[in-house]
Design an enzyme around this catalytic site. Structure first.
Site, PDB file in Angstrom:
ATOM      1  N   GLU A  73      57.178  -2.987   8.975  1.00 30.85           N
ATOM      2  CA  GLU A  73      55.757  -3.331   9.155  1.00 30.85           C
ATOM      3  C   GLU A  73      55.425  -4.629   8.418  1.00 30.85           C
ATOM      4  OE1 GLU A  73      53.249   0.033   8.152  1.00 30.85           O
ATOM      5  OE2 GLU A  73      54.612   1.457   9.110  1.00 30.85           O
ATOM      6  N   ASP A 110      54.223  -7.846   6.816  1.00 30.21           N
ATOM      7  CA  ASP A 110      53.159  -8.850   6.753  1.00 30.21           C
ATOM      8  C   ASP A 110      53.115  -9.398   5.326  1.00 30.21           C
ATOM      9  OD1 ASP A 110      51.794  -6.614   5.580  1.00 30.21           O
ATOM     10  OD2 ASP A 110      50.630  -6.268   7.397  1.00 30.21           O
TER      11      ASP A 110
END
Ligand code: XIL
Length: 367
Positions: A277, A279
């Site tokens: 995930e 970021d």
């Protein structure tokens, strides 16, 4: 910054998507788009492992079936999809005897039509708003209920989902060396975790089964606890194939040494590693009103060092892939989550690349 218009037009004609892409991408950039364009590198062509993106689907506000102008860029750059929301528990299993697969089926079809794999997220996850209401009030046989939940979903998607996050975030971040006292834990003790893996494996023996969590790349005690769980699973032959490091990281935290050490510890145990995930937040101190060039370059360096660490610490056969948690900055969950402006992803809202994208390219091409 690379212009992606040329590619958008190409995939437009290939995909036969009508004028939507062109109209949406013309914007104020239209004149230069006609003059340019230096073709942008294509991430998925630079890696021998899946390069993925989390997408909205179903009737979500930013669903790729609603906001179809994002499809050209997704199709161009990525070969792996994960649903940001619509394959979580309460969406797929809203009532004890009801499974609602239509939205996820549409996403699975989309992935297949575009030659992408689909990663399933997530069969068991604790947040109050994600656990279906009926489950919170369930007073029957929890072992049988969980087995049915996991088994029905994994069986439904067998052959169409390459891998699953079977259990998400079972370790308590407040008390690092402990299982999270979730509803599942209260009802079944820690056995719910292995029972979910066993049920998923029985339902879809071909799928890679992952344990997924955050801060396991930053908090040593949390990593150690997870490694203990992995060792225990392996000793007892519980079917687990990989670990997802969510990697919602800051531009300057955690240290790259800690990230490397965490990847290596899992790789040394023979499991696959996904960055699941990714970021990179830049506005922890809430002092930025825009992404300044200097910060964008720091973010580029951060993306580059993370991807380089992945390549150097995880043997090729154990690379489950890298997925970024969203396509463009304006759709990132982080702004809402942290209640601050953020620019954590690879693309701007107009679908042009950021320096962060170049950082990933440089790492993948060994520059
Ligand atoms: C987030 C989604 O991006 C948001 O849209 C939603 O409101 C909340 O969940 N860890 C996970 C993901 O495993 O499922 C979360 O996704 C982000 C943190």
């Amino acid at each position: 910054m690379h212009k992606l218009i040329g590619h958008a037009l190409l995939s437009l004609s290939l995909a036969g998507m009508g004028n939507a892409v062109f109209a949406a991408e013309q914007g104020s950039d239209a004149p230069s788009a006609l003059v340019n364009t230096q073709p942008a590198p294509v991430l998925k062509n630079l890696a021998a492992f899946p390069i993925g993106v989390a997408v909205s689907a179903g009737d979500e506000r930013r669903s790729l079936f609603r906001k179809t102008d994002q499809q050209a860029l997704i199709n161009q750059q990525f070969n792996s999809l994960v649903a940001g929301n619509i394959m979580k528990m309460r969406y797929l299993h809203p009532a004890e005897d009801l499974f609602t697969f239509d939205d996820a089926d549409a996403l699975a079809n989309y992935a297949k039509e575009h030659g992408m794999i689909l990663h399933g997220h997530a069969l068991v996850w604790h947040p109050d708003y994600q656990v279906p209401a009926w489950m919170k009030n369930y007073h029957g046989d929890w072992d049988a209920m969980l087995k049915n939940h996991v088994g029905q979903i994994a069986r439904h998607f067998a052959g169409r989902v390459a891998s699953w996050d079977v259990a998400n975030e079972v370790i308590d971040e407040n008390v690092p060396a402990a299982y999270r006292p979730s509803l599942f834990y209260q009802k079944m003790g820690k056995s719910y975790i292995e029972k979910a893996f066993i049920a998923a494996h029985a339902a879809d023996p071909a799928a890679d089964l992952y344990y997924n969590d955050f801060n396991t790349e930053s908090v040593q005690s949390k990593l150690d606890f997870m490694l203990g769980m992995i060792d225990d699973f392996k000793a007892r032959q519980i079917p687990i194939h990989g670990i997802g490091f969510q990697m919602h990281v800051d531009v300057d935290y955690p240290s790259i040494a800690q990230i490397r050490k965490s990847f290596r510890a899992v790789a040394d145990r023979g499991l696959k590693v996904r960055i699941s995930e990714l970021d990179v937040a830049v506005n922890k101190h809430k002092n930025l009103k825009s992404l300044t060039p200097a910060v964008a370059m720091a973010q580029k360096a951060r993306y580059k060092e993370i991807v380089t660490a992945y390549l150097e610490e995880v043997p090729a056969a154990q690379r489950g892939g890298i997925t970024v948690w969203g396509l463009v900055d304006g759709e990132s969950w982080l702004s809402g989550f942290h209640k601050r402006a953020e620019w954590p992803l690879l693309f701007k809202d107009d679908y042009t690349t950021k320096p962060a994208f170049d950082g990933v390219v440089e790492a993948l091409t060994g520059q």
